[in-house]
Scaffold this active site. Structure first.
Site, mmCIF file in Angstrom:
data_model
loop_
_atom_site.group_PDB
_atom_site.id
_atom_site.type_symbol
_atom_site.label_atom_id
_atom_site.label_comp_id
_atom_site.label_asym_id
_atom_site.label_seq_id
_atom_site.Cartn_x
_atom_site.Cartn_y
_atom_site.Cartn_z
ATOM 1 C CG HIS A 1 -1.677 1.206 1.408
ATOM 2 N ND1 HIS A 1 -2.837 1.292 1.141
ATOM 3 C CD2 HIS A 1 -1.429 2.428 1.932
ATOM 4 C CE1 HIS A 1 -3.278 2.392 1.304
ATOM 5 N NE2 HIS A 1 -2.575 3.372 2.091
ATOM 6 C CD GLU A 2 1.819 3.923 3.568
ATOM 7 O OE1 GLU A 2 2.102 4.813 3.147
ATOM 8 O OE2 GLU A 2 0.602 3.679 4.297
ATOM 9 C CG HIS B 1 0.556 6.544 -0.612
ATOM 10 N ND1 HIS B 1 -0.549 7.157 -1.007
ATOM 11 C CD2 HIS B 1 0.085 5.955 0.711
ATOM 12 C CE1 HIS B 1 -1.773 7.071 -0.462
ATOM 13 N NE2 HIS B 1 -1.254 6.371 0.849
ATOM 14 C CG HIS C 1 0.165 9.223 -6.584
ATOM 15 N ND1 HIS C 1 -0.730 9.439 -5.936
ATOM 16 C CD2 HIS C 1 0.134 9.905 -7.956
ATOM 17 C CE1 HIS C 1 -1.615 10.252 -6.737
ATOM 18 N NE2 HIS C 1 -1.054 10.482 -8.016
#
Length: 674
Positions: A464-465, A468, A471
């Protein structure tokens, strides 16, 4: 020593020169950065030339670089290595930074120039026009159109809110450390893996409890150890320690701070013409309105609660076999038993297959290589802000350098709970800046020489991280204000949630999930069982999440002038009114430790996770329909969405990628709410 923040770093990718940075440099750097930025702002505002994009908007974007370099490093430490010295500086500098920001966005002369540029966008490209619009919006939301009395009160409110947010964060960190579970006998930790017990012994020694065992608390209410501890009293103590943080009658109590912040935010919103802070806070999100947010949450809550109650009946039966009436601290333990009975899944048996180094190199990085062609080379010659921080250089498939990725994976007393990503250098063409991003997790550090074995949930968090991080790394924008994750709160979680899908993708899981001793891969039948059990527990997880999201909105829908005298009673009433007041399923965050909303930028925005999940679940369907883990799919996602940051309307970026607006059905199916 020269101020290390005075000029851009000469290190690769402008990585901050941590070897030259210590606590003594921050206040002088902030002094220099604030005064220098203020002078730049004054020159822009007083420019005798007619306002245009270059002499007003572009100069605003390029201003304050010294201050920005200082702040990004300092606030990274506030979250990840908040020593007593850092905390003292934070208390002093927070209100000063709030006042400095007010001096910019409440500057009438400067706002007049922004308005003049906004009135004539002729000749600007789409990103430039969007930047003008963004600046105008920021000025108005900050209070640029208020009269003198309104602006004066706005300055007071911002200063006080800055103080309160710092106090909340620091009190919570202290109370979280003070609330860690300490036990005298290893037998009280029966059920935990041997490496976790060894880590607890090491943590106790480091905390001054020689010969004992210490379990640190993670930020949310549920604690991972609750699923394994056979000692019911240990489960009770751990659960109660987690849910009482910030509520205790000590110097770690945060309730009065939360109530005052909510009241001041309501007053601030009223100054700007909004009925509540929730209305103000959601006005610039992708959600069309506060009513639309409530409509979605109110639609999901009854089905989630119904599923949670059905799960509870199964857990009660399991608990009664042990002679117990089910309590909140029993939920995870018996849920794990039922999962094992119904689906033959033993979560603890998965840990030996999830060793940190393999998860990163052969899982997280491998998926990024297959999707996007990225390669990762650890740079042991580059230092982070703490010895635990690791640095990787990231290159595109043609060998060109893309940026740096830093990983800080272990828990410590100076580190906030939870997991997060932030940028140390925001990509922009205007400043010729490459991306430098960091992931923080809170994994218990094993005893010396032992492997770091992750829980299933910790592996999900790592993927998940890193979503980010991608991104931020893929950002390809002209202006730093649009870089990477600088998108609305209810969009920012979307790419990170999408990246979770690759954890159990066949090519990926078979590459990293290997037994740390034997090297044997996780058997396919075990993976199939995990997938089959995916919906089990969604009643609980959705209900506890919605409890927190609806509690957030309740705090921020206070009317101007309304105050809360008893925050604990207010919380109980808010959960009851929303229909999510289950004793067995406390909200994921209670008021006392709801750092997201009282010290983390998510005020009135915690709904963002499930709002983003609509986009995420629909995107997962797209990947599955189009062949999954392929370069073609990855390049499309990167080009149309991840690289765009906030340089275009995020929902338009989604439409460009997906070919249509998102549909909610995949989310309902995923969470068992259809």
């Amino acid at each position: 020593m020269d101020n290390p923040f005075l000029y851009p770093s000469s290190l690769p990718y402008q990585l901050p020169p941590f070897a030259q940075i210590n606590e003594d440099v921050f206040l002088p750097a902030f002094d220099s950065g604030i005064s220098g930025h203020a002078a730049q702002i004054e020159r822009i505002a007083a420019n005798p030339q007619a306002p245009d994009f270059e002499n007003t908007i572009a100069e605003l974007e390029a201003s304050g670089q010294e201050l920005g370099r200082t702040a990004v490093v300092f606030f990274t430490l506030c979250a990840a290595d908040a020593t007593e010295g850092v905390q003292r500086i934070q208390q002093e500098i927070g209100p000063r930074l709030a006042a400095h920001e007010d001096s910019i966005y409440l500057n009438r002369q400067l706002f007049a120039r922004v308005e003049a540029v906004a009135a004539n966008l002729t000749g600007l490209d789409d990103e430039q026009a969007r930047l003008v619009s963004e600046y105008r919006r920021r000025f108005i939301r900050a209070g640029a159109q208020l009269d003198d009395a309104g602006q004066a009160r706005m300055r007071e409110l911002n200063a006080r809110l800055s103080e309160l947010g710092t106090q909340f964060s620091q009190r919570l960190l202290k109370d979280t450390n003070d609330s860690a579970l300490v036990v005298d006998d290893a037998a009280d930790l029966d059920g935990l893996p041997e490496d976790d017990i060894a880590a607890a012994a090491t943590a106790a020694t480091e905390a001054g409890h020689d010969g004992k065992y210490l379990l640190s608390l993670v930020l949310p209410t549920p604690q991972p150890a609750l699923a394994s501890l056979t000692n019911r009293e240990s489960r009770r103590r751990l659960h109660e320690a987690a849910r009482n943080r910030g509520f205790r009658n000590n110097d770690g109590n945060t309730l009065a701070l939360a109530a005052e912040m909510a009241a001041l935010r309501a007053e601030k919103a009223a100054l700007l013409g909004f009925a509540s802070h929730a209305e103000y806070g959601t006005d610039d999100q992708t959600a069309p309105s506060l009513d639309a947010i409530h409509e979605m949450l109110d639609k999901l809550a009854p089905a989630a609660v119904r599923n949670a109650k059905a799960e509870a009946e199964e857990l009660r039966e399991a608990a009664r076999r042990d002679g117990h009436e089910l309590a909140a601290w029993d939920w995870a333990y018996y849920s794990e038993q039922v999962r094992r009975e119904k689906f033959d899944v033993d979560s603890s048996a998965l840990r030996p297959y999830f060793e940190l180094e393999r998860v990163l190199t052969d899982g997280v990085f491998y998926a990024a290589n297959r999707l996007y062609g990225l390669t990762f080379t650890e740079r042991t010659d580059l230092a982070g802000y703490h010895p635990d921080v690791r640095v990787w250089e990231v290159k595109d498939d043609d060998g060109t350098g893309l940026g740096l990725f830093l990983g800080d994976y272990y828990t410590r007393d100076t580190k906030n709970g939870g997991a997060w990503m932030n940028s140390l250098v925001h990509q922009s063409r205007l400043l010729d800046a490459p991306p430098v991003v960091i992931n923080n997790l809170n994994i218990s550090k094993p005893a010396g020489g032992e492997p770091t074995l992750l829980t299933f949930g910790e592996v999900v968090t790592a993927f998940h991280e890193f979503g980010h991080a991608l991104h931020g790394l893929f950002s390809d924008v002209s202006y730093p204000q649009f870089s990477g994750t600088a998108v609305p709160r209810d969009f920012v979680e979307y790419p990170s949630q999408v990246n979770e899908m690759w954890m159990l993708w066949p090519e990926v899981v078979s590459n990293f999930a290997k037994h740390y001793v034997t090297g044997e891969p996780l058997p396919q039948e075990e993976i199939d069982k995990v997938n089959a059990a995916a919906v089990w527990g969604e009643g609980f997880s959705t209900t506890e999440y919605l409890g927190a999201a609806l509690l957030d909105l309740a705090w921020h829908e206070l009317a101007p002038g309304e105050t809360v005298q008893d925050p604990e009673a207010f919380e109980a009433a808010a959960l009851a009114a929303a229909g999510v007041d289950l004793d067995l399923v406390p909200p994921r965050y209670r008021t006392g430790y709801f750092k997201h909303i009282f010290a983390g930028g998510y005020a009135a925005s915690y709904y963002a996770y499930i709002w983003s999940e609509v986009l995420d679940a629909d995107t997962v369907e797209w990947f599955r329909e189009n062949g999954g883990l392929t370069r073609e799919n990855g390049d499309r996602f990167r080009t149309e969405l991840l690289s765009r940051g906030n340089s275009i309307d995020p929902l338009q970026a989604f439409r460009n990628f997906r070919g249509r607006d998102a549909e909610i059905q995949p989310l309902l199916d995923r969470r068992g709410l259809a």
